[in-house]
Design a protein around this motif. Sequence first.
Motif, short mmCIF file in Angstrom:
data_model
loop_
_atom_site.label_atom_id
_atom_site.label_comp_id
_atom_site.label_asym_id
_atom_site.label_seq_id
_atom_site.Cartn_x
_atom_site.Cartn_y
_atom_site.Cartn_z
N PHE A 73 -45.27 40.87 18.23
CA PHE A 73 -46.53 40.36 18.75
C PHE A 73 -46.61 38.83 18.76
CE2 PHE A 73 -48.26 44.60 17.31
CZ PHE A 73 -48.53 45.07 18.59
N THR A 74 -45.92 38.16 17.83
CA THR A 74 -46.12 36.72 17.66
C THR A 74 -44.84 35.87 17.73
OG1 THR A 74 -45.83 36.74 15.25
CG2 THR A 74 -48.03 37.26 16.10
N ASN A 75 -43.67 36.52 17.71
CA ASN A 75 -42.37 35.83 17.64
C ASN A 75 -42.14 35.13 16.30
OD1 ASN A 75 -41.32 36.49 20.20
ND2 ASN A 75 -42.53 34.88 21.16
N LEU A 76 -42.98 35.42 15.32
CA LEU A 76 -42.80 34.86 13.98
C LEU A 76 -41.78 35.70 13.22
CD1 LEU A 76 -43.57 32.98 11.62
CD2 LEU A 76 -45.44 34.58 11.09
N LYS A 77 -40.72 35.05 12.72
CA LYS A 77 -39.69 35.75 11.97
C LYS A 77 -39.97 35.64 10.48
CE LYS A 77 -35.99 35.25 15.38
NZ LYS A 77 -34.59 34.76 15.62
N LEU A 78 -40.07 36.80 9.84
CA LEU A 78 -40.35 36.87 8.42
C LEU A 78 -39.25 37.66 7.72
CD1 LEU A 78 -44.12 37.86 8.74
CD2 LEU A 78 -43.25 35.59 8.16
N GLU A 79 -38.94 37.27 6.49
CA GLU A 79 -37.90 37.97 5.73
C GLU A 79 -38.33 38.11 4.28
OE1 GLU A 79 -33.47 36.86 4.15
OE2 GLU A 79 -33.87 36.53 6.29
N LEU A 80 -38.08 39.30 3.70
CA LEU A 80 -38.44 39.55 2.32
C LEU A 80 -37.34 39.07 1.38
CD1 LEU A 80 -39.90 43.16 2.58
CD2 LEU A 80 -41.19 41.06 2.16
N ASN A 81 -37.72 38.44 0.28
CA ASN A 81 -36.75 38.00 -0.72
C ASN A 81 -36.17 39.18 -1.49
OD1 ASN A 81 -36.86 35.20 -0.24
ND2 ASN A 81 -38.76 35.04 -1.40
N SER A 82 -36.91 40.28 -1.57
CA SER A 82 -36.42 41.47 -2.26
C SER A 82 -36.85 42.70 -1.48
CB SER A 82 -36.95 41.53 -3.69
OG SER A 82 -38.37 41.60 -3.69
N LEU A 83 -36.08 43.77 -1.63
CA LEU A 83 -36.36 45.01 -0.93
C LEU A 83 -36.52 46.15 -1.93
CD1 LEU A 83 -33.70 44.81 1.94
CD2 LEU A 83 -36.15 44.36 2.15
N SER A 84 -37.40 47.08 -1.62
CA SER A 84 -37.49 48.29 -2.43
C SER A 84 -36.25 49.13 -2.17
CB SER A 84 -38.75 49.08 -2.09
OG SER A 84 -38.68 49.58 -0.76
N GLU A 85 -35.96 50.06 -3.05
CA GLU A 85 -34.76 50.90 -2.91
C GLU A 85 -34.74 51.62 -1.57
OE1 GLU A 85 -31.12 52.49 -3.90
OE2 GLU A 85 -32.26 50.95 -4.97
N ARG A 86 -35.88 52.11 -1.12
CA ARG A 86 -35.91 52.86 0.13
C ARG A 86 -35.88 51.97 1.37
NH1 ARG A 86 -41.16 56.40 0.34
NH2 ARG A 86 -40.46 56.90 -1.78
N GLU A 87 -36.08 50.66 1.19
CA GLU A 87 -36.05 49.74 2.33
C GLU A 87 -34.66 49.18 2.61
OE1 GLU A 87 -38.43 49.50 4.44
OE2 GLU A 87 -40.16 48.38 3.72
N ILE A 88 -33.76 49.30 1.63
CA ILE A 88 -32.43 48.71 1.78
C ILE A 88 -31.67 49.32 2.95
CG2 ILE A 88 -30.16 48.46 0.71
CD1 ILE A 88 -31.58 48.06 -1.96
N LEU A 89 -31.66 50.64 3.04
CA LEU A 89 -30.90 51.29 4.12
C LEU A 89 -31.44 50.95 5.51
CD1 LEU A 89 -28.58 53.12 4.90
CD2 LEU A 89 -30.10 55.09 4.62
N PRO A 90 -32.75 51.02 5.76
CA PRO A 90 -33.26 50.62 7.09
C PRO A 90 -32.93 49.16 7.42
CG PRO A 90 -34.93 51.86 5.91
CD PRO A 90 -33.83 51.59 4.93
#
Length: 314
Positions: free
Chosen positions: A57-74
């Motif tokens: 929607f905005t072209n803003l790129k965001l990145e998480l410093n840490s991922l939950s266990e279930r988010e790592i694979l996606p």
Amino acid sequence: MIKLNNIIDIDGLKFENFNFIVKEDKVIIENNKENSVIEIKYNENKILKLLDSINRFTNLKLELNSLSEREILPFIESKGFTKTLWSPIGRAMHKYNMVQDGDRVAVGVSGGKDSLTVLNALIRIKKISGINFEIIPIHIHPVEEGSKYGEIVEYCKKMGLDLQVFETSLSKDIFENEEIKNPCFLCARIRRGLLYRVMREQNINKLALGHHKDDIIETFLMNVFYQGNINVMKPAYYSEEYGVTVIRPLSFVEEKDTIKYAKKLNLPILHNECPYEKSENSKRLRVKNLIKDLAKENEDIRSVMLNSIKDLLD
């Protein structure tokens, strides 16, 4: 790219024409230019999907410093890499039986696109295959380049792993010695020797390296042109000298696809400062450029060439 510890970090953020407000179960995006409002509902366990929606929607790129266990694979799988990465990696790992239950696999993490891709590939295989093996990322770092590996350490933590870093001095003994005719070969051999030593001390039985299809072809042609032999870089082999098995999960993957993958995931690439990497006198660079020229006539030239030496790979 903005890095976040939590989605709440963008509450009150202003980006171009957009204002962000974060509620318990939704993000509200106000578009000041169009005088409109977008509301995106989200689940705490599916933050990556939310970040994709915000970017769309905005072209803003965001990145998480840490991922939950279930988010790592996606995160690792991303989108659009099934045919170019995951299928060929799966074929190579199955064909050469690269990992088994109980393996302790060291990953030689140089900090380049290929080594980080193979690290992700092994994490993915472990999560989807049911094979119980351990992944131990190891980085051999030249002290001459300073402590520039912090982002790699943080990335491994994000993947749920601890990066082991071993510093060494190489330039004085190798690259400043004019009597050494092939410093790149010796440099690689010394780094590999350090890896083998660490593996022996920690009872690690396998070493995963990031060599891909292009590396295998280039090495074969270099041996033919400059050494007069047909030795190949095998996808998997047992080193009698060091007592470890070396595996190359990217053996069927082309370099251009690891480049695309690294860019898509914004992997923390540690840029190589070696003066020989892009030297006009580099034999590997000459061969790489030769293959590029041939690919202009036949885009499948790498697959054709790899198929022509398939009997040498086993």
